[in-house]
Write a protein that holds these residues in place. Structure first.
Motif, short mmCIF file in Angstrom:
data_model
loop_
_atom_site.label_atom_id
_atom_site.label_comp_id
_atom_site.label_asym_id
_atom_site.label_seq_id
_atom_site.Cartn_x
_atom_site.Cartn_y
_atom_site.Cartn_z
N MET A 142 10.11 135.80 -8.95
CA MET A 142 10.90 136.22 -7.79
C MET A 142 12.17 136.91 -8.26
O MET A 142 12.50 138.01 -7.80
CB MET A 142 11.21 134.99 -6.93
CG MET A 142 11.91 135.27 -5.63
SD MET A 142 13.70 135.47 -5.77
CE MET A 142 14.22 133.77 -5.97
N ARG A 144 9.72 131.21 -9.64
CA ARG A 144 11.10 131.69 -9.48
C ARG A 144 11.42 132.77 -10.50
O ARG A 144 12.14 133.71 -10.21
CB ARG A 144 12.08 130.52 -9.59
CG ARG A 144 13.30 130.72 -8.71
CD ARG A 144 14.24 129.54 -8.74
NE ARG A 144 13.58 128.26 -8.62
CZ ARG A 144 13.71 127.28 -9.52
NH1 ARG A 144 14.49 127.45 -10.58
NH2 ARG A 144 13.09 126.14 -9.34
N TRP A 166 8.00 130.29 0.10
CA TRP A 166 9.36 130.15 -0.43
C TRP A 166 9.63 128.71 -0.88
O TRP A 166 10.44 128.51 -1.80
CB TRP A 166 10.41 130.62 0.58
CG TRP A 166 10.41 132.12 0.66
CD1 TRP A 166 9.80 132.88 1.61
CD2 TRP A 166 11.01 133.03 -0.26
NE1 TRP A 166 9.97 134.21 1.34
CE2 TRP A 166 10.71 134.34 0.20
CE3 TRP A 166 11.74 132.89 -1.44
CZ2 TRP A 166 11.14 135.49 -0.48
CZ3 TRP A 166 12.17 134.03 -2.11
CH2 TRP A 166 11.87 135.31 -1.64
N VAL A 180 8.79 128.70 -4.39
CA VAL A 180 9.80 129.34 -5.22
C VAL A 180 10.91 128.35 -5.55
O VAL A 180 11.43 128.30 -6.66
CB VAL A 180 10.39 130.58 -4.50
CG1 VAL A 180 11.50 131.21 -5.31
CG2 VAL A 180 9.29 131.59 -4.21
N ARG A 181 11.24 127.54 -4.54
CA ARG A 181 12.30 126.55 -4.73
C ARG A 181 11.91 125.52 -5.79
O ARG A 181 12.70 125.15 -6.65
CB ARG A 181 12.58 125.83 -3.40
CG ARG A 181 13.75 124.86 -3.44
CD ARG A 181 13.74 124.01 -2.18
NE ARG A 181 12.50 123.25 -2.09
CZ ARG A 181 11.97 122.79 -0.95
NH1 ARG A 181 12.56 123.04 0.21
NH2 ARG A 181 10.86 122.09 -0.95
N ASN A 185 6.64 135.46 1.36
CA ASN A 185 6.78 134.85 2.69
C ASN A 185 5.67 133.83 2.89
O ASN A 185 4.50 134.13 2.68
CB ASN A 185 6.69 135.92 3.79
CG ASN A 185 8.04 136.55 4.04
OD1 ASN A 185 9.05 136.04 3.57
ND2 ASN A 185 8.04 137.65 4.77
#
Lengths: 291, 548
Positions: B374, B371, B361, B364-365, B358
């Motif tokens: 994740m 990623r 993100w 992560v993209r 949190n």
């Protein structure tokens, strides 16, 4: 203990520790974790109360339901047998002719026989029972030991060249290797045998075929018959039809006469019940009838 | 080598000579047995190592300034070894997958039969790839989260080289037909004893580093790494208790028999999943994920609950591998209920990881490395749910002995273990070799999508195949007998086997892309000029005498 800082993104405090740049928030454990943990624990405790669960030295807690996996297996096996009882009894009691005439019973044979054949016979005879090199095709009219349901059932029971005391036994001698026939006579007899199922193959080899005929009459006919049509009492194959166990080309035939053959089929008496063997015999018999 | 002190060079040489003597004894004692071949292999390694030491023995000794940086050479070796093992192990795995599609792919050799190359695959990926990655990252993480350098230069090398020798003995042994036939514990007694020695040195090295730490608290990752090291030692020793036929034979017989043997094996087997494939990799995740995301761990309290929950519950659940067997039902009950309880701390871990993201993100993209981590956490949650579900007896009666189990294992192994490892390796390679970034971010992206696609194809193929198989085996016709023969179920599985092999191939190609990317990073990416800050240095050490 370090002093916590407020994380601007979540608004939670950190614990005040820092390792190589990593900090941790002091977020309380979310309530669902406790709820699920309690639910899982409740399930476990309930299961322990109802089912065999904890060891108590020499024994274990039996559980309120009194469930026992061995008793459960025995019970479901008994029930399954009961469900099949009517049909199996009928198949066990009736003669082969009566069963083959009974449409319902034959439906059962086809249903049950398919899986039985697949699990026990298909490895050698093929899934469609059409055979493999060295293993006969069971969907033809050509049978070594007879193609009636009774003789098929007997073959399944005792096997061929098997360890069973009543085993069907049969062996083709190694005519070449053991020096019974010289090479030229083997080639002649092969030419003759080939001409039985393929008359046109004799063209141009008339002399060899004629010589082979004499060898056949003196050496082979005793087992394979005057006409080479085989003898199901002795388990000798018909050499005049289109079906071959090891192959009908000249090279394979020379190999067969030279080195002999002794095929084997295991006995199934100890591995399958009488009813299962009967079903298999009928199933195999029926394969050809349906074609 | 340049970092080894004089004493360490002497000890290393003595160790290699000792190893050579051991190899020679094995050659002599086992000349009528495959054991002799392994003796020759050990002798060769030892001679090679001795000459390596001797040739550099008189190189300049390291100065005291070495103590101002973490000792990362062993970690570098471990990362490279992990990538070599994963390429080899995935290749063998895909070969086994195609072998199931077409049984003729053994090429009529004994060493390439299914029973031999399947453990070659499992050992190469679990122990070769997973083990090297765990050891490499554990040294890396331990030093940094403790702000302490490894206690010496020799023991980490002993651990890594010794461990790889064990893996090589294992894999070559299977091909020679040497096996204990215990799943995931196939290597024979002499390799097992060697691993015990290596593992104890590993444990001691870890504790010595921990004892030197400059941080008041021990970071979560180290709890997990320690649980991994300690419990794996216990599992390995108990499960491999055996008596060799003679000291000149590779073959041994287990101390256990019958159902106790089965229970010991699965107590080991499932806890290998727990403490090798879960605990260690959670340790990896707890360091590399917050580090890469630049976010604090979501909840310290959740970390504690999950750690102790996982550690306590896992130990009980091995018996769920033996449902509906001769194993007494009460043991099955305990295995099943603790498996259900285990779901909560497992999901708490996965949740803690995902909630840590949190506020990150967007990273992560954009960042395939993050990623990877994740998706690993997602697969971890998925697999632990599936595992608890499959441990419930009635579910197990459908799933057991089918490809569903294979699908479950690979959801864990590909989706969780391999993904978190690739993520951690992509994060640590630039740090270890002091580069700004990986050679190509695009290739990391390519690897990510190949890995994800491969995993999904694989897992869906095996779910379908397993459920079809399980249902076919229990379908009865109106006559009350089985509808399908076993061969019928094999024919039904054939298309899924092809799909699985294709999925595996995608995953393999992804890993090869990763290998290339790492090779180029190490060889060609621009060198970082200097350490960005003092944060990547051990705590200042009091002036000590330079190495003798």
């Amino acid at each position: 203990m370090g002093i916590g800082e407020r994380d601007p993104h979540t608004g939670h405090m950190t614990t005040g520790h820092e390792w190589n740049g990593i900090t941790e928030l002091n977020t309380p454990v979310p309530r669902p974790v406790y709820v699920f943990l309690a639910a899982a624990a409740l399930f476990a405790i309930l299961y322990w109360v109802l089912m065999p669960a904890w060891p108590t030295g020499g024994s274990y807690t039996k559980g309120l339901l009194g469930y026992d996996q061995r008793a459960a297996v025995a019970e479901s096996l008994r029930e399954a047998a009961l469900g099949r009882a009517a049909l199996t009894k009928k198949i066990a009691a009736e003669g082969f002719d009566a069963i083959t005439a009974d449409r319902d019973l034959m439906d059962t044979v086809r249903q049950t026989g398919r899986a039985l054949f697949g699990d026990n016979c298909a490895a050698c005879h093929g899934r469609e029972a059409t055979g493999n090199k060295g293993f006969p095709n069971l969907t033809t009219a050509s049978w070594l030991w007879g193609g009636s349901p009774e003789t098929i059932a007997e073959t399944i029971r005792v096997g061929i060249n098997s360890a069973h005391p009543d085993s069907r036994t049969s062996q083709m001698p190694a005519f070449g290797r053991d020096g019974v026939l010289p090479r030229i006579e083997i080639e002649n007899v092969v030419a003759y045998v080939k001409s039985l199922s393929e008359p046109q193959s004799a063209r141009g080899h008339e002399a060899a075929v004629a010589a082979g005929r004499k060898v056949f009459a003196s050496t082979c006919a005793a087992c394979h018959g005057e006409q080479g049509t085989g003898n199901s009492e002795l388990g000798t194959p018909n050499l005049a039809d289109q079906f071959w166990i090891y192959g009908g080309d000249s090279e394979t035939l020379v190999k067969t006469v030279w080195g002999g053959r002794q095929g084997q089929m295991p006995t199934w008496e100890a591995r399958l019940t009488p009813v299962e063997r009967k079903i298999l015999a009928l199933y195999v018999y029926d394969l050809r009838r349906r074609q | 080598m340049a970092q080894l002190t004089r004493t360490e060079r002497q000890i290393a040489l003595a160790l290699f000579v000792g190893l050579a003597v051991a190899g020679l004894l094995m050659v002599a004692g086992g000349r009528a047995d495959p054991l002799g071949l392994h003796g020759a292999l050990i002798l060769g390694v030892a001679v090679f190592g001795s000459f390596g030491i001797i040739s550099k023995y008189y190189e300049p000794l390291p100065g005291a300034d070495r103590l101002r940086e973490y000792y990362d050479d062993p970690s570098k070796f471990g990362v490279v070894a992990a990538m070599v093992w994963v390429a080899f192990g995935l290749f063998m795995g895909d070969w086994v997958a195609w072998l199931l599609v077409n049984p003729d792919l053994t090429f009529d050799a004994a060493w390439s039969s299914f029973g031999r190359i399947r453990p070659v695959h499992t050992t190469s990926v679990i122990f070769g790839f997973g083990g090297n990655a765990l050891i490499a990252t554990s040294f890396y993480v331990m030093q940094r989260t403790s702000r302490a350098r490894l206690p010496d230069q020799l023991s980490p090398w002993f651990v890594l080289l010794g461990y790889n020798l064990f893996c090589i003995l294992a894999v070559t042994g299977y091909m020679l037909g040497i096996t204990q036939s215990r799943e995931y514990a196939e290597p024979e007694w002499y390799a097992d004893i060697w691993l015990v020695v290596v593992w104890i040195v590993y444990f001691v090295t870890y504790l010595r580093t921990l004892a030197r730490r400059k941080e008041p608290h021990i970071y979560v990752s180290n709890w997990y790494y320690l649980a991994f090291i300690l419990v794996v030692a216990m599992l390995h020793i108990v499960n491999n208790l055996a008596v060799p036929v003679s000291l000149g034979h590779a073959k041994s017989y287990s101390l256990f028999s019958g159902v106790q043997d089965a229970m010991t094996e699965w107590w080991y087997g499932h806890n290998a999943v727990a403490f090798f494939l879960t605990s260690g990799f959670l340790g990896m995740m707890y360091y590399f994920m917050p580090k890469r995301a630049g976010r604090p761990i979501f909840s310290y309290r959740l970390s504690i609950i999950s750690f102790w929950g996982i550690t306590f519950f896992y130990i009980w659940v091995g018996s769920h591998h033996l449902h509906y067997t001769a194993l007494p039902q009460w043991v099955q009950t305990l295995g099943m209920t603790f498996s259900v309880l285990l779901l909560v701390p497992s999901w708490a871990s996965a949740g803690n990881a995902l909630l840590t993201l949190n506020g990150a993100w967007h990273k992560v993209r954009d960042d395939a490395t993050l990623r990877f981590m994740m998706i690993a956490a997602v697969f971890y949650g998925l697999t632990t749910f599936e595992g608890s579900f499959m441990a419930i007896r009635p579910v197990n009666s459908l799933s057991h002995y089918t490809d569903w189990t294979i699908g479950h294992v690979h959801a864990g192994a590909l989706g969780w273990v391999a993904m978190i490892t690739f993520g951690s390796i992509y994060a640590s390679v630039p740090w270890l070799w002091k580069r700004d970034a990986m050679y190509s971010a695009r290739l990391v992206e390519v690897h990510f999508w190949l890995a994800l696609a491969g995993t999904i194809v694989y897992v869906f193929a095996m779910w379908n195949s397993g459920i079809v198989q399980g249902l076919m085996w229990r379908t009865y016709n109106e006559s009350g007998t089985l509808t399908y023969s076993f061969v019928d179920s094999l024919i039904a599985m054939h298309p899924y086997y092809i799909a699985r092999a294709v999925g595996g191939l995608l995953f393999l190609i992804g890993a090869l892309v990763g290998c290339y990317n790492m090779y180029m990073t190490i060889r060609a990416a621009p060198q970082r000029k200097r350490l960005a800050s003092t944060s990547d240095m051990p705590a200042a050490v009091p002036a000590i005498a330079p190495a003798e």
